[in-house]
Design an enzyme around this catalytic site. Sequence first.
Site, mmCIF file in Angstrom:
data_model
loop_
_atom_site.group_PDB
_atom_site.id
_atom_site.type_symbol
_atom_site.label_atom_id
_atom_site.label_comp_id
_atom_site.label_asym_id
_atom_site.label_seq_id
_atom_site.Cartn_x
_atom_site.Cartn_y
_atom_site.Cartn_z
ATOM 1 N N CYS A 1 0.959 -1.526 0.792
ATOM 2 C CA CYS A 1 -0.198 0.095 -0.212
ATOM 3 C C CYS A 1 0.242 1.067 0.079
ATOM 4 O O CYS A 1 0.724 2.162 -0.836
ATOM 5 C CB CYS A 1 -0.611 0.036 1.515
ATOM 6 S SG CYS A 1 -2.043 -1.009 1.528
ATOM 7 N N LYS B 1 -8.890 6.824 0.545
ATOM 8 C CA LYS B 1 -7.626 6.804 1.560
ATOM 9 C C LYS B 1 -6.131 7.170 1.315
ATOM 10 O O LYS B 1 -4.838 7.203 -0.520
ATOM 11 C CB LYS B 1 -7.191 5.362 1.173
ATOM 12 C CG LYS B 1 -6.361 3.971 1.735
ATOM 13 C CD LYS B 1 -5.531 2.786 1.849
ATOM 14 C CE LYS B 1 -4.352 2.232 2.450
ATOM 15 N NZ LYS B 1 -4.467 0.783 1.861
#
Length: 474
Positions: free
Chosen positions: A76, A129
């Site tokens: 991520c 996000k």
Amino acid sequence: MKNSLLLIVVLFAVYSCQTTTTKTPSKPNVIIIFTDDQGYQDVGSYGAVGFKTPNLDQMAAEGIRLTDFYAAQAVCSASRAGLLTGCYPNRLGIHGAFMPNSPKGLNPEETTIAEMLKTEGYKTAIYGKWHLGDAPEFLPTKQGFDEYFGIPFSNDMWPYHPQQGTIFNFGPLPLYENENIIDTLTDQSNLTTQITERSIQFIQENKSEPFFLYVAHPQPHVPLFVSDKFKGKSERGLYGDVIMEIDWSVGEILKTLKQEGIDENTMVIFTSDNGPWLAYGEHSGSALPLREGKGTALEGGQREPAIIRYPGKINPGRTLQTPMMNIDILPTIAELTGAQLPAKNIDGKSVWKIWTGESNESPQEAYYFYYHVNELQGVRYKNWKMYFPHKYRTLGGREGGKGGLPADYEYLTFDEIALYDLSKDISETNNVANEHPDVVEEIKALANGMRNKLGDALTNVEGTENRAPGMIHK
């Protein structure tokens, strides 16, 4: 006289219409839609099974579809750092996924796409996000974004994690509005819809000036959540439902661009941060026909679906096989908008001429697949992918977990150099290193050149150009 008066009235009416018509910005708008843990196969035009993605498929028909596009890393935070800065994440000292309350984050001294475009008069926003540091000094509003709505790290970093209390001890999952926490999430079912609505509102409010919109969906990262309007809609179960809602979101954004009359002046990029989290089985996506998934430098870990649409500038309906990586997006946007590249060294190079069909030659000599802290594990060179000896995780042919619970990985090792011809062996099953010693030596030479720049923990070469992440000084 009457004719003269009539002419004046007509001219005044025309002038009035022109001054009330929406002003089209001279510079192109840019939208990046970035999903989380979506596999290579998880789009209809890439071979999806059990669900349909009509809006993404239409986007591909109206734009270009990239078959050999890579995330900067298979995890991520590192991947997002690569996308937003045009740098290999290890150049920035970023690896893995930042945990909540991390003392580190994306160094504010780095230049993001948002900061680069701000100097050109762009309005900027991120909805979704972030995951590049949750301390106040690392938040999006300190990294070039005018607006932020979303979560600061992965959606599983909350008290409801299936391994809470045994492996993890997460606190609440905050929902941010700019720099303020406006809610604590216990249910994420409507988050994709909220992100979509915010994106549409931003487009409508900024249609008369150039804007950069970063739509960073937390899904389909586990835990999977979908709104009622898509629950139970796919044959693939909850994961398919989630992808169908993301596809709906893409469709709503594209529809808004057309309704507001700015469709032909907006470039939209769709891709994902890394491959599927295979340990979660039925709650994970598919990278087939690629090998492995998230957390590996193998093709399934970093090769992603990627679709670019820009009517009038990019000829539609083409499939491009030239290798590219998300570090190339920043310099491509810079070329398109006339923005100045960051002052510090970056690794990406503009691929605009490839997207427009002027060239099919990569501006990069090769792409380098670093993982963990600073391990050079693989190199993509033309049609070849070569791996150096290293350890990687795998399910070893076993099924993943069920019901949102992960299965355990086992670890295997490349004991010797492995070389694959991806033009003939996309699944990386046939090691041809012994048959092509000349190619092995070419790639070794390229790898040594990169090691001299960024180092390599596997061979005890320390990086010479690596930059540190930002740190909280207390």
